[in-house]
Scaffold this motif. Sequence first.
Motif, PDB file in Angstrom:
ATOM      1  N   HIS A 267       0.848  -1.199   0.000  1.00 50.66           N
ATOM      2  CA  HIS A 267       0.000   0.000   0.000  1.00 50.66           C
ATOM      3  C   HIS A 267       0.874   1.236   0.000  1.00 50.66           C
ATOM      4  O   HIS A 267       1.927   1.257   0.644  1.00 50.66           O
ATOM      5  N   ARG A 268       0.440   2.234  -0.749  1.00 52.04           N
ATOM      6  CA  ARG A 268       1.148   3.516  -0.772  1.00 52.04           C
ATOM      7  C   ARG A 268       0.118   4.631  -0.636  1.00 52.04           C
ATOM      8  O   ARG A 268      -0.977   4.551  -1.178  1.00 52.04           O
ATOM      9  N   HIS A 269       0.512   5.673   0.066  1.00 43.18           N
ATOM     10  CA  HIS A 269      -0.319   6.876   0.185  1.00 43.18           C
ATOM     11  C   HIS A 269       0.516   8.062  -0.282  1.00 43.18           C
ATOM     12  O   HIS A 269       1.669   8.212   0.132  1.00 43.18           O
ATOM     13  N   LEU A 270      -0.056   8.865  -1.179  1.00 45.60           N
ATOM     14  CA  LEU A 270       0.608  10.088  -1.639  1.00 45.60           C
ATOM     15  C   LEU A 270      -0.345  11.263  -1.460  1.00 45.60           C
ATOM     16  O   LEU A 270      -1.559  11.128  -1.651  1.00 45.60           O
ATOM     17  N   LYS A 271       0.218  12.408  -1.139  1.00 49.28           N
ATOM     18  CA  LYS A 271      -0.567  13.632  -1.017  1.00 49.28           C
ATOM     19  C   LYS A 271      -0.715  14.268  -2.396  1.00 49.28           C
ATOM     20  O   LYS A 271       0.056  13.967  -3.311  1.00 49.28           O
ATOM     21  N   ALA A 272      -1.680  15.152  -2.530  1.00 49.64           N
ATOM     22  CA  ALA A 272      -1.912  15.849  -3.800  1.00 49.64           C
ATOM     23  C   ALA A 272      -0.621  16.519  -4.271  1.00 49.64           C
ATOM     24  O   ALA A 272       0.103  17.119  -3.480  1.00 49.64           O
ATOM     25  N   GLY A 273      -0.335  16.372  -5.558  1.00 47.38           N
ATOM     26  CA  GLY A 273       0.836  17.004  -6.154  1.00 47.38           C
ATOM     27  C   GLY A 273       2.094  16.161  -6.130  1.00 47.38           C
ATOM     28  O   GLY A 273       3.114  16.549  -6.711  1.00 47.38           O
ATOM     29  N   GLU A 274       2.046  14.998  -5.502  1.00 49.33           N
ATOM     30  CA  GLU A 274       3.228  14.133  -5.471  1.00 49.33           C
ATOM     31  C   GLU A 274       3.277  13.273  -6.735  1.00 49.33           C
ATOM     32  O   GLU A 274       2.263  12.977  -7.347  1.00 49.33           O
ATOM     33  N   ILE A 275       4.489  12.864  -7.079  1.00 47.98           N
ATOM     34  CA  ILE A 275       4.702  12.054  -8.286  1.00 47.98           C
ATOM     35  C   ILE A 275       4.741  10.579  -7.915  1.00 47.98           C
ATOM     36  O   ILE A 275       5.543  10.168  -7.068  1.00 47.98           O
ATOM     37  N   LEU A 276       3.872   9.804  -8.566  1.00 45.52           N
ATOM     38  CA  LEU A 276       3.860   8.351  -8.377  1.00 45.52           C
ATOM     39  C   LEU A 276       4.990   7.720  -9.181  1.00 45.52           C
ATOM     40  O   LEU A 276       5.721   6.859  -8.688  1.00 45.52           O
ATOM     41  N   PHE A 277       5.133   8.137 -10.436  1.00 45.86           N
ATOM     42  CA  PHE A 277       6.251   7.713 -11.273  1.00 45.86           C
ATOM     43  C   PHE A 277       6.445   8.738 -12.383  1.00 45.86           C
ATOM     44  O   PHE A 277       5.550   9.501 -12.695  1.00 45.86           O
ATOM     45  N   ARG A 278       7.655   8.750 -12.933  1.00 43.03           N
ATOM     46  CA  ARG A 278       8.015   9.704 -13.992  1.00 43.03           C
ATOM     47  C   ARG A 278       8.073   9.002 -15.351  1.00 43.03           C
ATOM     48  O   ARG A 278       8.421   7.823 -15.431  1.00 43.03           O
ATOM     49  N   ALA A 279       7.786   9.778 -16.397  1.00 43.45           N
ATOM     50  CA  ALA A 279       7.906   9.274 -17.760  1.00 43.45           C
ATOM     51  C   ALA A 279       9.330   8.786 -17.994  1.00 43.45           C
ATOM     52  O   ALA A 279      10.289   9.385 -17.511  1.00 43.45           O
ATOM     53  N   GLU A 280       9.449   7.694 -18.713  1.00 38.15           N
ATOM     54  CA  GLU A 280      10.716   7.063 -19.088  1.00 38.15           C
ATOM     55  C   GLU A 280      11.394   6.307 -17.952  1.00 38.15           C
ATOM     56  O   GLU A 280      12.445   5.702 -18.161  1.00 38.15           O
ATOM     57  N   ALA A 281      10.810   6.315 -16.750  1.00 37.50           N
ATOM     58  CA  ALA A 281      11.383   5.524 -15.654  1.00 37.50           C
ATOM     59  C   ALA A 281      11.122   4.041 -15.923  1.00 37.50           C
ATOM     60  O   ALA A 281      10.110   3.681 -16.538  1.00 37.50           O
ATOM     61  N   ARG A 282      12.025   3.177 -15.470  1.00 35.23           N
ATOM     62  CA  ARG A 282      11.798   1.735 -15.599  1.00 35.23           C
ATOM     63  C   ARG A 282      10.549   1.375 -14.808  1.00 35.23           C
ATOM     64  O   ARG A 282      10.366   1.809 -13.677  1.00 35.23           O
ATOM     65  N   ALA A 283       9.718   0.579 -15.408  1.00 33.42           N
ATOM     66  CA  ALA A 283       8.461   0.166 -14.778  1.00 33.42           C
ATOM     67  C   ALA A 283       8.595  -1.267 -14.298  1.00 33.42           C
ATOM     68  O   ALA A 283       8.821  -2.168 -15.096  1.00 33.42           O
ATOM     69  N   ASP A 284       8.453  -1.467 -12.986  1.00 30.04           N
ATOM     70  CA  ASP A 284       8.605  -2.803 -12.417  1.00 30.04           C
ATOM     71  C   ASP A 284       7.373  -3.237 -11.633  1.00 30.04           C
ATOM     72  O   ASP A 284       7.394  -4.253 -10.953  1.00 30.04           O
TER      73      ASP A 284
END
Length: 174
Positions: free
Chosen positions: A33-50
């Motif tokens: 489980h992950r919790h992020l606040k508004a405006g936070e980045i979950l993942f960036r474009a071009e990052a390795r996806a695992d």
Amino acid sequence: MSLESDMELLGGVSLFQDLTRDQLRLLAFGAEHRHLKAGEILFRAEARADAGFIVVTGEVNLVDGEGDARRIADTVGPGTLLGEIALMADTRRPVTAVTATDCDFIRISRPLFRRMLQEYPDIAATLHRRIAGELQDMTARILALSAVFDYDDEADETGPSVETDGRRDAEPRD
């Protein structure tokens, strides 16, 4: 969230809708489980996806481009699986995911998903059929749109004839 509520949410995701209760339980138990606040980045474009992320609560903006060319390509909410392909293959993120509101996510790692496929080979066969069907549907939609983008290649090769101000089938200029 409880294991039962995680199982309920996972069962509502199209990729997992054919899993049995035991399979959903194993998936939910191994997920994070992950919790992020508004405006936070979950993942960036071009990052390795695992891993794949299921939005539990909140909204996520999928942002394409950088700097002045940056635009929101889509906004998704609860029940959306982000990174479906990352569950099966080594790939890169096509967009940046930025939380529009406070969000909760369930993260499913590729090793966990692969373990599910190894322990339950029938899941792999079901997924193969589903993905093949979705690919056929997408191909049909693309072909249906082809008329919109269709143009006369032959006419383009010959170019405008005579002096016509560049207009086809126009009367010649004097």
